[in-house]
Design a protein around this motif. Structure first.
Motif: not given
Ligand code: SF4
Ligand code: SF4
Ligand code: SF4
Lengths: 373, 851
Positions: B10, B12, B14-16, B32, B35, B39-40, B42, B62
């Motif tokens: 994943t 950067k 990633c916006n969850g 999850s 952050t 959250h993001r 992985e 992402a």
């Protein structure tokens, strides 16, 4: 139900078996034995051959208990008749015991399940240690026994070398396995008594990050578990590992407390325990209670439930055994059990199982006897 | 949960958004991670099967396969030797670019290039050999590493059903290693992301796994069109077709008897692989044996792999290539032969090979999923705010899981966090937005909305808005700690909520300030006073808690709620006097006063800068001799538009906003300048009193500063007025300061003695030189009583040998009386009003001084 008990410290395995079983009947139904791990395979073979018509179940034990006392070396064995039983094996317990669920249901069928109640039957298990598989075994048994009231109880075999406990059934040492035995007393009563010598300290936390499978707790209430515990115990984090033995954690479930010893305090601030912990469960920090008073209550509780105790299986946690050795009360403990329970056989365990929980720092007494009218 | 990094990553971006959770077929492959701001998600390689479905599934780009092409090219440039293994799908997808890129790579030092289609031929031959040995076998094809990974990790029951034959890639790798004796590390290029896992199963030397797109991206600056290369080894049969949807079938049926079936089954397209028992029963269905069940990962086979961007654009290339391969076979002489002859030809082709080399085994990597105890699940639901059966079945999918139950399980296993339930987060946000977190009652925002609703629902009802301030709250915090303070706030909040329940609204709007809106009835005010007073006694404080209530009668419900609060607050601010529960209703004068204060505050700095403040002096006379003996400096404000403004109009505001400090300093400065000027003119000086405010008295450097200021004057000519109330702040420090000022030669006066705070103790302990009695405070309406009191005070001061100045003297009778009781220095209208400096200078000139 009748029981016979024997022990031997003779070095030669055959002679030891002969001595320990000298007064046993020719055809017992069930033979339980515990011994140190080095000669365990040899005892397994010898007893399997000697009692070929019986179910012979054994486990290696760091310290075994019997009316003869507590001993790190030697054979402790008991023979039983007058009960109904069915035994079996769950294999691959570290990964997939559920695959062998059929062995449990098949064994159960041989015992006329409709007559089995929580008061007259139990499923006693002995697990090979070192696999973290106990909880998978308990999950499997929970699934297999769904709809019955049969309680599960037992322990994991032990040895002085951490986590190398062995188990056997009918002359065969079984790796990565659990031996289970349904014990049923059609006319009698089976009572399981759990003893905790720990009591809540009054501090409880929610598990907010845990690795369920590997039994690691990373965070409690959103902070590093080790930090939270050392604060709760008013200790510097570096003092926590030493204090952990006296301050296990416990899962609170209503009135019940399931103790889980801290196995290690890790570099990253997490703790590893001997039991699985799910996220969002509540954990209490525990402290040592008055051992003698608790023990007196435990033994009294057994007699409260049974009119007469014929035989008991005792499962005592490894850390408790070590603590009792250090305190110099190990033989007094064995004597107390004998004084109260009569014939019994005791295992030092790497984890105790009761119902669906794997616990540590606990003692289980499984007493077979007569019900109170 | 510890996350083990793997081949899918994943980045950067990633916006969850949780979309990857929706497409991923494996529970727990996505974790999850908080952050701080959100959250993001992985990838946990322990559980991930590298199917790549989340790559196109993520709309934020992402998700990506770890790009190893940079390291590969670097090692190549450094002289390391590699052999390439090309996925058969490449020839289909990239027929145009491929030979050129290969030419360039060869120029860089790649020694051998093998097309895995050759491994396809080998695989067909090995499968044939297997079926010759097991003519009735029904198996699951093991050629897709994703499916093998999936079965090894999650469906161990299917392990014995897997065909124990190596995949095309493994066959090629085995052939290259055992028969070509090429020991160079292999580099796989192709769309499959799971090849690393596949070769990990054997003793192979796989250095890199690359996708052609990522490689081409790296070669953007290179003109690889200038190069060209063929492969060293490739299929002579249908090996290339292993890359397409039904390729296995096409390959095997070319050589197998007609009753041999290859069955296509759906694999990972849905969220889950179908129940393994379905496959099992298909396999054991004797009627169709021999059978090979081909569980496909991608819909159209390897050419459909999720790692290929814009693959639809390449379909034409695929069709053309497949057509070419098929027509090549159609034109071959053996095509006309039957399957047996074709099989014999294939066997002859690989006659020198040992079929055992191309067999494979599988590893059971399954771990039984921990059974979730019902009570744990229940607790998690409750923690998620899901207390009703309906709330547990919202199943909106916002969290990425199909059901709330799945989400709760994910929480228990540590794959996800409660905060990621959209409904939980919304409820929490609502709670944060509308609730005062400490007390649980509404906050200002909610109060405004709820009060509006109240007015709407009961348009006929008259309401009063109450502004409640806990007067000595700070003292509670200071003396008993914040926890005690919080307890009181909670108790007041509870009472406010109880009082308004069902008929009004309430809120804590800040610190110890509450607002309540209640029906304007006669009963409500006493009720508030009674409740609030009664319920705070339980806090075991050594003093009672006191409340100030400002009340605003709402006449126009359309008025902004903020205004109503302001008015009630204004009323509360006007409350003066001692403690308990005190209240004041708002009236118009309060607003006027507020406006006035606002004007003063706005104007004061400019006034100072423009010297609008002027020094007035009120003379002091010895009533026995009628001689001028001193004066008090007083400020007057001449505003250019509003003319003369009396001190009562601005001094209270200056005191509130501390501007008084600047004002006093300004006045002292001016007085010293005036006196220095008079001295220079040869006028006989009299002592002039100036103010010292309470705050200044605690400034360490005050004596030095005043000495510098009055350097040109005899210091006793500057009298410093200290109010009696200053003594209450820090008596010891004040006494020290007075002594230091006296040591510098200044005379210290106690101003306003008798103005309300007097205590004889103060008089006894404050080492002042002069006491000023203010007749305005001391002469009440009962003249006789006042005279007796004055007489007593005067007697006492005489005994203490403290000189007295009486100010506020307006009549001769007062002056005579004061003189009779020993206070003969008189200041007041009887002798003179405060006058401008020039006028006072004239007096000096005329009268001379008395010492
Ligand atoms: S799909 Fe997954 S990886 Fe992509 S942005 Fe959303 S949460 Fe992140
Ligand atoms: S690659 Fe497949 S298994 Fe892995 S996280 Fe993505 S969708 Fe899930
Ligand atoms: S309500 Fe929450 S837990 Fe349920 S599906 Fe929606 S987001 Fe997931």
């Amino acid at each position: 139900m009748q029981s016979w008990q024997g022990y031997s410290k003779i070095k030669d395995v055959d002679q030891a078996v002969a001595e320990a079983c000298a007064h046993f009947p020719e055809q017992p139904q069930l033979v339980f034995f515990f011994s140190e791990s080095e000669r365990f395979p040899a005892f397994t073979r010898a007893l399997g051959q000697k009692f070929a018509g019986a179910q012979v179940i054994g486990a290696s034990s760091f310290v075994s208990f019997s009316p003869a006392g507590a001993s790190e070396y030697g054979l402790q064995v008991a023979a039983l008749t007058g009960l109904q039983l069915a035994t079996g094996v769950l294999r691959d317990i570290s990964t997939y015991p559920l695959k062998y669920k059929g062995a449990v249901t098949a064994a159960l069928q041989t015992l006329a399940p409709s007559r089995l109640t929580a008061a007259n039957t139990c499923c006693f298990i002995l697990n090979a240690a070192g696999s973290n598989g106990e909880e998978l075994v308990l999950d499997t048994l929970a699934e297999a026994l769904e709809g019955t009231a049969i309680p599960v109880c037992g322990g994991s075999a032990s040895s002085p070398a951490i986590l190398q406990g062995q188990v056997s059934l009918n002359g065969q040492v079984l790796e990565d396995s659990t031996v289970f035995a349904f014990l049923h007393l059609p006319q009698g009563r089976i009572h399981i008594q759990q003893e905790n010598i720990f009591t809540p300290l009054g501090k409880e936390f929610t598990v907010t990050r845990a690795d369920v499978v590997n039994r690691i707790i990373y965070e409690l209430d959103g902070h590093k578990a080790a930090d939270v515990l050392s604060r709760a115990l008013k200790l510097a984090p570096s003092e926590l590992p030493a204090a952990a033995a006296l301050h296990p954690v416990g899962r609170v479930d209503g009135d019940s407390l399931f103790v889980s010893e801290i196995k290690s305090v890790n570099q990253d601030g997490s703790i590893t325990t001997y039991c699985r912990t799910f996220n969002q469960t509540r954990l209490a920090v525990l402290k040592l209670a008055d051992i003698a008073a608790v023990q007196a209550r435990t033994l009294a509780a057994v007699h409260q439930q049974l009119a007469q105790v014929d035989f008991s299986l005792v499962v005592n946690c490894y850390s408790r055994t070590c603590m009792y050795q250090k305190l110099g009360i190990i033989n007094a403990f064995a004597r107390d059990l004998q004084g109260s329970l009569g014939n019994y056989l005791g295992l030092t365990s790497y984890g105790e199982q009761y119902h669906t929980f794997q616990c540590s720092l606990t003692m289980l007494i499984v007493s077979l006897g007569a019900a109170k009218i | 949960m510890k996350i083990k990094p793997g081949f899918i990553d994943t980045n950067k971006n990633c916006n969850g958004c949780n979309k990857c959770l929706t497409v991923c077929p494996i529970p727990g492959a996505n974790i999850s991670v908080g952050t701080g701001e959100g959250h993001r998600i992985e990838v946990n390689s322990e559980r991930c099967v590298t199917c790549g479905l989340c790559i196109p599934g993520c709309q934020n780009q992402a998700r990506e396969a770890v790009d190893q092409s940079g390291s590969f090219l670097a090692e190549l440039a450094a002289g390391k030797k590699f052999s390439l293994a090309l996925d058969p799908a490449l020839k289909l997808l990239y027929a145009e670019e491929l030979p050129y890129v290969l030419g360039y790579l060869r120029a860089l030092g790649v020694e051998k290039i093998y097309d895995i289609s050759f491994g396809g031929d080998l695989c067909t031959w090995a499968t044939l050999t297997y079926y010759q040995e097991h003519p009735e076998a029904s198996k699951i094809a093991s050629f897709c590493p994703i499916i093998v990974d999936l079965i090894e990790k999650y469906y161990p029951e299917l392990l014995p059903e897997l065909l124990p034959v190596q995949s095309p890639f493994m066959c090629l790798a085995t052939y290259v290693k055992n028969y070509v004796q090429d020991k160079r590390p292999l580099v796989y290029i192709g769309p499959c992301l799971s090849k690393r896992e596949e070769l990990a199963a054997g003793d192979f030397n796989l250095a890199y796994t690359l996708t052609l797109d990522k490689l081409l991206l790296r070669l953007q600056q290179v003109d690889w069109h200038a190069y060209w290369s063929e492969v060293d080894l490739r299929s002579e049969d249908l090996g290339y077709l292993y890359g397409i949807r039904d390729g296995i079938n096409e390959n095997l049926s070319y050589f197998m008897p007609p009753h041999f079936s290859v069955l296509l089954a759906s694999g990972l397209e849905g969220r889950r692989i179908a129940n393994p028992n379905v496959y099992k029963s298909a396999l054991t269905c004797g009627k169709v044996a021999p059978l090979l069940l081909n569980i496909r990962s991608g819909h159209s086979g390897c050419i459909d792999a999720p790692s290929i961007p814009d693959k639809e654009k390449r379909w034409t290339s695929v069709f053309a290539a497949v057509k070419g391969i098929r027509s090549h076979i159609l034109t071959r002489p053996d095509y006309k032969e039957n399957y047996q002859i074709r099989a014999e030809l294939l066997a002859a082709r690989f006659a020198k090979l040992n079929p055992a080399d191309f067999k494979r085994s599988f590893t059971n990597r399954y771990y039984q999923e921990p059974r979730l105890p019902a009570d744990v699940l229940e607790k998690i639901f409750i923690a998620m705010g899901k207390t009703t059966p309906a709330s547990r079945k919202i199943n909106c999918g916002g969290c990425g899981y199909a059901t709330c139950g799945e989400m709760a399980r994910a929480v228990a296993y540590g794959y996800n966090q409660i905060e990621n339930c959209i409904h939980y987060a919304t409820a929490k946000t609502r709670q944060i937005t509308y609730t005062d977190m400490l007390t649980g009652i509404p906050n200002l925002y909610a109060f405004k909305q709820q009060t509006r609703d109240l007015f709407w629902d009961y348009p006929e009802q008259k309401y009063v808005l109450v502004y409640l301030d806990i007067k000595n709250f700070r003292m509670v915090n200071d003396l008993y700690g914040f926890a005690a303070g919080d307890q009181i706030l909670k108790a007041v909040a509870e009472q406010a909520a109880a009082m308004t329940s069902g008929k009004g609204t309430c809120a804590r709007i800040m610190s110890d300030h509450f607002v309540l809106c209640l029906p304007d009835s006669k009963e409500n005010l006493p009720k508030i006073l009674h409740h609030i007073r009664a319920n705070t006694k339980e806090f075991k404080l050594d003093f009672p808690i006191s409340f100030d209530l400002g009340l605003y009668r709402i006449t126009d419900t359309e008025e902004p709620i903020e205004n109503m609060i302001d008015m009630a607050r204004l009323a509360q601010l006007t409350i003066k006097g001692s403690y308990d529960v005190r209240w004041a209703y708002y009236d118009e004068a309060m607003s006027e006063q507020m406006r006035r204060e606002a004007w003063v505050t706005k104007e004061m700095r400019r006034a100072l800068a423009e010297e609008q403040f002027q020094v007035y002096l009120q003379p002091q006379y010895d009533h026995r001799t009628h001689k001028l003996v001193g004066a008090e400096a007083l400020v007057r404000w001449y505003h250019p538009q509003r003319g003369l403004i009396g001190p009562d109009e601005f001094i209270p505001t200056f005191e509130k906003n501390n501007f008084i400090l600047e004002m006093d300093a300004y006045m002292r400065n001016k007085v010293c300048q005036l006196m220095a000027a008079w001295q220079a003119q040869g006028l006989p000086l009299v002592p002039v009193s100036v103010n010292l405010s309470r705050l200044e008295l605690f400034e360490e450097t005050l004596p030095e500063r005043l000495s510098t200021l009055a350097a040109k004057l005899p210091p006793q000519m500057l009298r410093l007025e200290v109010t009696e109330s200053a003594y209450t702040d820090n008596p010891a420090q004040l006494v020290t300061m007075i002594k230091r000022l006296q040591a510098k030669g200044f005379v210290v006066e106690m101003d306003d003695f008798g103005s309300g705070y007097s205590s004889l103790n103060t008089l006894h302990e404050m080492p002042v030189d002069v006491v000023k009695l203010d007749l305005r405070f001391l002469m009440g309406t009962h003249h006789e009583k006042s005279r007796v009191i004055l007489q007593a005070i005067a007697g006492m001061l005489q005994q203490l040998q403290l000189p007295v100045i009486a100010e506020g003297v307006e009549t001769l009778a007062q002056a005579d009386f004061l003189t009779k009781i020993g206070c003969h220095v008189i200041q007041g209208y009887y002798y003179a009003k405060p006058m401008p400096a020039e006028q006072f200078a004239a007096l000096l000139k005329a009268q001379g001084t008395v010492r």
